[in-house]
Design a protein around this motif. Sequence first.
Motif, PDB file in Angstrom:
ATOM      1  N   SER A 141     -31.846  69.937  12.259  1.00  0.00           N
ATOM      2  CA  SER A 141     -32.417  68.770  11.579  1.00  0.00           C
ATOM      3  C   SER A 141     -33.775  68.373  12.153  1.00  0.00           C
ATOM      4  O   SER A 141     -34.539  67.646  11.509  1.00  0.00           O
TER       5      SER A 141
ATOM      6  N   ALA B 299     -32.394  64.415   5.636  1.00  0.00           N
ATOM      7  CA  ALA B 299     -31.205  64.092   6.429  1.00  0.00           C
ATOM      8  C   ALA B 299     -29.992  64.816   5.858  1.00  0.00           C
ATOM      9  O   ALA B 299     -29.916  65.091   4.651  1.00  0.00           O
TER      10      ALA B 299
ATOM     11  N   TYR C  32     -30.449  63.647  11.531  1.00  0.00           N
ATOM     12  CA  TYR C  32     -31.804  63.527  10.992  1.00  0.00           C
ATOM     13  C   TYR C  32     -32.814  63.677  12.124  1.00  0.00           C
ATOM     14  O   TYR C  32     -32.719  62.988  13.151  1.00  0.00           O
TER      15      TYR C  32
END
Length: 456
Positions: free
Chosen positions: A73, A79, A105
Amino acid sequence: MRIRAAQLNVRVGDLAGNFERILHVWDHAERDGVDVLLLPELVTTGYPPMDMLDHPWFAHEIERVHEALREASSTKSCALVFGSITLRPSERPGKPLYNSAYWVYQGKEVARVHKQLLPTYDVFDEARYFEPGPASEPIEWRGRRFGVLICEDLFENENPWPASDYACSPVENLKGKEIEFVLIPSASPFTLQKRARRVTIVQRVTQRLECPLAFANQVGGNTELIFDGGSLVVNDRGESLEEAAPFQEGWADGVFPALKLVDQTSEFSAKDAPSPNTPSLTPPTQPSPWQEQALQAITLGIKDYIQKSDLKPSICFGLSGGIDSALIAVLAAHAVAPEDVMAIGMPTRYSSDGSLTDSKQLAERLGIGWKTCSIEQMRDLTGSSIETMIEEPLAEIAQENIQSRLRGLTLMALSNHSGALLLATSNKSEMAVGYSTLYGDMAGSLAPIGDLYKTQ
């Protein structure tokens, strides 16, 4: 803000393969400018992982998957919200695991939510492995307040007893907390009535919480369960704006503040999403007739049984000229290439000419293989050998079942020799009343119409 609900066909226990599928759809979401990608419940493990959850090494391997996704990520602007498990501290009483949803995220874990309602009825046995989670709180991200409910947390008391006896309401818990959007990772198995019930429940929840909702459901066949997908996004009035095509991988996108959606194919082909300024909305997907849904579900189940078991993509079965084996012929020809299907006729002196000619004609129309093997000689020899041993005539029921069991023996020998998957032809009505022969017409690795009544 663009939110995507994606449905994936994952394999139970295939952590590496499932990880690659997640990365694949995540890369597409990144290229399409998606802000939040929602994936199904327990997408890392596949559903249901069952007793694999009892092995500590399995839980620790999944934690490595979590870390890899969190690290991935860091290079993405999209996300990821995905379903997996959480290993609970060993000193705490209760089950060792939570059924969880993770939000990652830009290299960080934004939030983790645990499933509160654990279905333990019908095909579900989650209370055997998981501890119920605490009440979830809103997740604040980019100035928005999100609520996350995991599958049964959405359905709560809408399901039949004993599910209707849940002591808490996760939906009610979120009410009044200024939730702007609800995300639902789910693994909800297919039934002929499921889509209509699911849409009704989603509508009630959005109306209670007065906010839009995204629902990402698993798709594919795992063990005896078939998941139809049907992932969707609805507006704050509970109106279904778009639903991903059932029985295949795909997704639906919602763009806020105005909702506009796009459905993708199972191959995740690059297709431009609508501009956030586009005013039009795509009408909701209309459900197919139940017969078409059943055909799609059973075909998918056979395909995935073969593929996920790493079997040779070929099928054999006994074709008698009756309606049950005729339906199996159609399903087999849909599930694999017709040339990889072999139908076997096994006549005796009691077989009519019509049963053989009808079977041959059906096989030719479907383009599948057709062979015959008379079992008359085997039947006579088996009966006379047993009568010699017991020194008396065989009972009528024993004589009747010899024929069926010799057919099962012949088909199993062919399956063992060729590597083809043997399909049983019994239906639910026959199984319910015992109108079948053990080790005879019940022989087979899979009974595709075992959950269909004769009248269906």
